[in-house]
Design a protein around this motif. Structure first.
Motif, PDB file in Angstrom:
ATOM      1  N   GLY A 104      65.778 -13.990  63.652  1.00  0.00           N
ATOM      2  CA  GLY A 104      64.130 -13.490  63.619  1.00  0.00           C
ATOM      3  C   GLY A 104      64.038 -12.071  63.118  1.00  0.00           C
ATOM      4  N   LEU A 142      58.651 -15.006  66.235  1.00  0.00           N
ATOM      5  CA  LEU A 142      59.471 -16.479  65.988  1.00  0.00           C
ATOM      6  C   LEU A 142      60.748 -16.132  66.396  1.00  0.00           C
ATOM      7  CD1 LEU A 142      58.062 -16.643  62.406  1.00  0.00           C
ATOM      8  CD2 LEU A 142      57.318 -17.866  64.299  1.00  0.00           C
ATOM      9  N   GLY A 143      61.530 -15.505  66.430  1.00  0.00           N
ATOM     10  CA  GLY A 143      62.983 -15.245  66.934  1.00  0.00           C
ATOM     11  C   GLY A 143      62.674 -15.419  68.429  1.00  0.00           C
ATOM     12  N   GLY A 168      60.575 -17.251  70.125  1.00  0.00           N
ATOM     13  CA  GLY A 168      60.474 -18.815  69.972  1.00  0.00           C
ATOM     14  C   GLY A 168      61.567 -19.393  69.871  1.00  0.00           C
ATOM     15  N   GLY A 169      62.452 -19.214  68.893  1.00  0.00           N
ATOM     16  CA  GLY A 169      63.854 -19.738  68.452  1.00  0.00           C
ATOM     17  C   GLY A 169      64.667 -19.524  69.610  1.00  0.00           C
TER      18      GLY A 169
END
Lengths: 119, 255, 164
Positions: free
Chosen positions: A56, A80-81, A83-84
């Motif tokens: 991310g 987002l990272g 979240g990943g």
């Protein structure tokens, strides 16, 4: 008696054939060597988290450099990272869970097969 | 282990530097198209690992006896381990990819294990190697999935049953999670090999510094950790391979 | 850390690809087929032996069953023969006994009738003798001749009284 011996032999041959058939079909008791100690699981989860975060953040930095949009892509990439990372941890946990369950089932199944074999 | 050699022999000034063992040096300078592709100690140990891996299987199977010899049993056990792994984790569709996965396993297993030989070089402790390997596998598996499923492959990035409204958030997250696979795959192998070797080196340094009397405890610890490192070497090769199988399964079956 | 020194990235990747490709080629061309051959041969051998063992076991069981059936049948037959022989000899015996009985009965009857005739004859002659004796005695004692009919009457009366 000869007859009893014959019947016994028949039973034994059948048992061996049945066991062989299940062996050829697949034991399901895979991944025996898979690390399942606390350290190994911890390391695995940390690496999964860091990897997603790195992708991310790295992606964000790359896009920022490409479009000169610093620091917006980095921020989005970081979120987002994260979240990943969270998704990876969930998946790893689910994986370990499923694996453990399968191993338990395989252990029970093999125990039952052994019991049949002796009986 | 390589460290003890280095410490005793004193490779230049890096005698007690725990990271010295990871130093690459050229054995034969080669330059192709402006790229430095010299044959290095890393390349040398790749060749050695590949040769041992190949000979182990080939010579082992060489007898082809009905009742296996000891070497044959080793070769067949390795073969069956990977064959079972592929069958259990990928299914019948994975049979096609077995030779590749078996080669991968043997290369990593022998590479990790020869890295335990004192004075050798562990090529799997370099991120460039593990990441290149993981990337090739990742790209190949993605291509296999795309060829097999076409556009349906992208449903891999959207969890079953999630509300459609969450797609703008979930898809990027799943995409990042997917893209993080080669990273985690390569970092896990690289980190495990590097940390283990560094630890050995540090403890070996302690043993040397503390001398004959004081060094006994670190030496005992060193022996224990060396045994553990052999286990880790085999385990990491196995984990790398099994994760490859799991990713392949995802691409072939889309959950 | 030497790991992040880009100097050697190209070399590492180049040799990795080269060595891995070579190993892959050797594995699929030489090593894996050999292992596969040995494993297949062993698997087939074991399966064949197992199948054969199962077949032989079934055959042996069938043979044993047939043997048992034949034995039972032979026993039954032997019993039948024995029973038939027994019955035949019994019938023969009965017949002979019957014949013998009939013969004996016949002979007995014949003897009885002979005896009866003899007795009747004897009885008749006893009466005649008694009458003659009675006549003779009466004549000697009394001097009077007695009619034969009268004497017969008297004798008959005596015989009657004696229960004859």
């Amino acid at each position: 008696m000869v007859d009893d011996q014959l019947r016994d032999l028949g039973k034994r041959v059948q048992a061996v054939r049945a066991r062989r058939a299940t062996e050829l079909r697949g034991s399901g008791g895979a991944s025996r060597g898979q690390a399942s100690g606390g350290m190994a699981i911890g390391l695995r989860i940390v690496i999964e988290m860091v990897a997603a975060l790195a992708v991310g953040v790295g992606g964000g930095l790359f896009l920022d450099a490409e479009f000169g949009s610093s620091p917006w892509c980095l921020i989005v990439g970081f979120i987002l990272g994260s979240g990943g990372a969270f998704a990876n941890v969930l998946r790893t946990a689910r994986d370990l869970d499923a694996r453990q369950k399968r191993e338990r089932e395989a252990a029970i199944a093999s125990e039952r097969a052994d019991g049949l074999d002796e009986g | 282990m390589a460290d003890k050699d280095a410490a005793a022999g004193g490779h230049g000034g890096g005698g007690l530097d725990p990271l010295h063992q990871f130093q690459i040096h050229s054995i034969l300078d080669i330059n192709i198209g402006g790229y430095d592709v010299s044959f290095t100690n890393s390349s040398l140990w790749m060749v050695i690992a590949a040769a041992i891996g190949y000979l182990l299987i080939r010579q082992g199977a060489g007898a082809g006896a009905l009742v296996p010899t000891r070497m044959q049993l080793i070769a067949e056990t390795l073969y069956m381990t990977v064959a079972n792994m592929v069958r259990d984790n990928v299914g019948d569709a994975g049979r096609k990819y077995f030779p590749f996965i078996f080669t991968l396993f043997m290369f990593l297993l022998v590479g990790n294990l020869v890295g335990m030989v004192p004075g050798s070089f562990t090529f799997t402790s370099h991120i460039a190697v593990t990441f290149a390997l993981a990337s090739v596998i990742f790209i190949a598996i993605t291509v296999i999935g795309l060829v097999k499923h076409g556009l349906k492959f992208f449903t891999l990035f959207f969890p079953h049953g999630a509300p459609l409204a969450t797609a703008p958030i979930l898809i990027p997250i799943e995409l990042i999670s997917y893209l993080s696979r080669p990273v985690s795959l390569s970092v896990r192998l690289f980190a495990n090999m590097m940390v283990g070797h560094t630890l050995l080196k540090v403890i070996a340094s302690f043993a040397i510094m503390l001398g004959v009397v004081g060094g006994i405890a670190p030496l005992a610890l060193l022996v224990g950790i060396t045994a553990l490192e052999f286990l880790v070497a085999a385990l990491q090769a196995y984990v790398f391979t099994i994760l490859t199988c799991i990713y392949l399964h995802d691409a072939l079956h889309l959950h | 850390m030497p790991q992040f020194d880009p100097t050697w990235f190209a070399s590492q990747i180049f040799w990795l690809v080269l060595v891995f490709a070579a190993l892959y080629w050797l594995m699929i061309k030489r090593a894996i087929p050999r292992v596969e051959k040995a494993l297949t041969a062993r698997s087939e051998r074991i399966q064949g032996d197992l199948d054969r063992a199962a077949k032989l076991q079934q055959e042996a069981a069938a043979a044993s069953e047939a043997h048992q059936a034949a034995l039972a049948k032979a026993k039954d037959e032997a019993r039948d023969i024995l029973r038939a022989a027994h019955a035949a000899s019994q019938a023969e015996l009965d017949k002979r006994q019957e014949q013998l009985g009939a013969e004996i009965a016949k002979q007995t009857a014949a003897a009885e009738s002979r005896i009866g005739a003899a007795r009747d004859a004897a009885m008749a002659s006893v009466r005649d003798i008694a009458i003659e004796t009675a006549q003779a005695v009466t004549e000697r004692l009394t001097g009077a001749a007695v009619e034969q009919a009268q004497a017969a009457k008297a004798v008959d009366a005596v015989l009657e009284r004696r229960g004859h």
